[in-house]
Motif scaffolding. Sequence first.
Motif, mmCIF file in Angstrom:
data_model
loop_
_atom_site.group_PDB
_atom_site.id
_atom_site.type_symbol
_atom_site.label_atom_id
_atom_site.label_comp_id
_atom_site.label_asym_id
_atom_site.label_seq_id
_atom_site.Cartn_x
_atom_site.Cartn_y
_atom_site.Cartn_z
ATOM 1 N N ILE A 1 0.855 -1.185 0.000
ATOM 2 C CA ILE A 1 0.000 0.000 0.000
ATOM 3 C C ILE A 1 0.888 1.231 0.000
ATOM 4 C CG2 ILE A 1 -1.835 1.224 1.212
ATOM 5 C CD1 ILE A 1 -2.584 -1.437 2.534
ATOM 6 N N LEU A 2 0.770 2.034 -1.039
ATOM 7 C CA LEU A 2 1.596 3.226 -1.204
ATOM 8 C C LEU A 2 0.744 4.480 -1.028
ATOM 9 C CD1 LEU A 2 3.589 2.164 -4.406
ATOM 10 C CD2 LEU A 2 4.297 1.917 -2.021
ATOM 11 N N GLY A 3 1.364 5.531 -0.533
ATOM 12 C CA GLY A 3 0.669 6.797 -0.367
ATOM 13 C C GLY A 3 1.433 7.694 0.586
ATOM 14 N N GLY B 1 -4.129 7.226 4.733
ATOM 15 C CA GLY B 1 -4.960 6.105 5.184
ATOM 16 C C GLY B 1 -4.369 4.734 4.958
ATOM 17 N N LYS B 2 -3.055 4.641 4.819
ATOM 18 C CA LYS B 2 -2.426 3.336 4.582
ATOM 19 C C LYS B 2 -2.636 2.401 5.773
ATOM 20 C CE LYS B 2 1.719 4.983 3.895
ATOM 21 N NZ LYS B 2 1.391 6.407 4.119
ATOM 22 N N THR B 3 -2.369 2.887 6.973
ATOM 23 C CA THR B 3 -2.533 2.054 8.161
ATOM 24 C C THR B 3 -3.997 1.683 8.367
ATOM 25 O OG1 THR B 3 -0.601 3.044 9.231
ATOM 26 C CG2 THR B 3 -2.187 1.933 10.652
ATOM 27 N N ALA C 1 -4.878 -1.094 6.092
ATOM 28 C CA ALA C 1 -4.275 -2.345 6.564
ATOM 29 C C ALA C 1 -5.071 -2.924 7.729
ATOM 30 C CB ALA C 1 -2.827 -2.101 6.981
ATOM 31 N N VAL C 2 -5.501 -2.068 8.646
ATOM 32 C CA VAL C 2 -6.317 -2.525 9.775
ATOM 33 C C VAL C 2 -7.644 -3.091 9.281
ATOM 34 C CG1 VAL C 2 -7.573 -1.777 11.828
ATOM 35 C CG2 VAL C 2 -5.246 -0.963 11.440
ATOM 36 N N GLN C 3 -8.263 -2.401 8.333
ATOM 37 C CA GLN C 3 -9.525 -2.879 7.789
ATOM 38 C C GLN C 3 -9.356 -4.236 7.112
ATOM 39 O OE1 GLN C 3 -10.379 0.919 5.549
ATOM 40 N NE2 GLN C 3 -12.453 0.517 6.298
ATOM 41 N N LEU C 4 -8.274 -4.398 6.378
ATOM 42 C CA LEU C 4 -8.030 -5.669 5.693
ATOM 43 C C LEU C 4 -7.827 -6.797 6.697
ATOM 44 C CD1 LEU C 4 -7.574 -7.155 3.018
ATOM 45 C CD2 LEU C 4 -5.166 -6.508 3.136
ATOM 46 N N VAL C 5 -7.066 -6.541 7.755
ATOM 47 C CA VAL C 5 -6.847 -7.552 8.790
ATOM 48 C C VAL C 5 -8.172 -7.942 9.442
ATOM 49 C CG1 VAL C 5 -5.846 -7.930 11.082
ATOM 50 C CG2 VAL C 5 -4.445 -6.958 9.265
#
Length: 272
Positions: A159-161, A166-168, A171-175
């Motif tokens: 995830i780039l940006g 909102g990268k973190t 990532a939290v949402q995906l987990v």
Amino acid sequence: MARRGGSWRYTLGWWAGLAGVTGALALIGSALRGAGGLQTAANLAQLVGVVLVVPTLLVPLWLWWRQSAARPAVTSEQVTHTKDVLAGLVEQQWKTEATLRSLDDPDPIPVRWHLTPTVRVMDQPANLTPGLRRLTASSDDIAALTGKFRSMRRRRLVILGGPGTGKTTLAVQLVRELLATRSAHHDEPVPVLMPVADWDTAIFPRLHQWLAARLTQDYPALRAPGLPPAIAEVLAARGHILPVLDGLDELPPFAQQAVISALTSPWPTPIS
């Protein structure tokens, strides 16, 4: 007070070692008095030194072998049970964190994501999944991104940006979504989000080594008496953990390079 079992062996070994040193000194003294003089004594001292050093090197190897032989093999049932325990711990952890961050209050911010046009940061074309070469996603529809992630030939996503994009959060949402839908994908590795800034590649040159140490530190329940003592190492080395690494862009360049080199190093042979 109960006497430690096998203490006589330690006592016998101590006296045997003392007798060996005494005998060695006696031989060297005898050589000094003999016709050979200092040269003979020096040669004899070197020989005795080698003889005395060999047990010192062999003892740690013997202790390691004895410990490994005494450790029971981890069964597939124990691995499955531990994965369930870990998944529950991680899910509760990030459920609480999402509440503190107000990620779902009232709804996730619809930040849209798409594949980068920068070809040099993309994976090799042969590793990309056909049909996902125009991957797009939105943080208000994380289920769609999770489905696309599961359909990848190789489940690797960067995830780039810029800062604050909102990268973190993504990532939290995906987990969280991977864990929430895990019952239908029980054999999947357990996703665990970890800050990459805590990875000292000088101490842990391989990813699985660092993962095992962090799992043991962050989730003390994995050290419960009913679980195998080396279960964290087993989960990490066998590929039962999906590492979600956060904060790579916040590291200084030399640390970034060290982490990337460690990530691209060959994966270890699975342990039993």
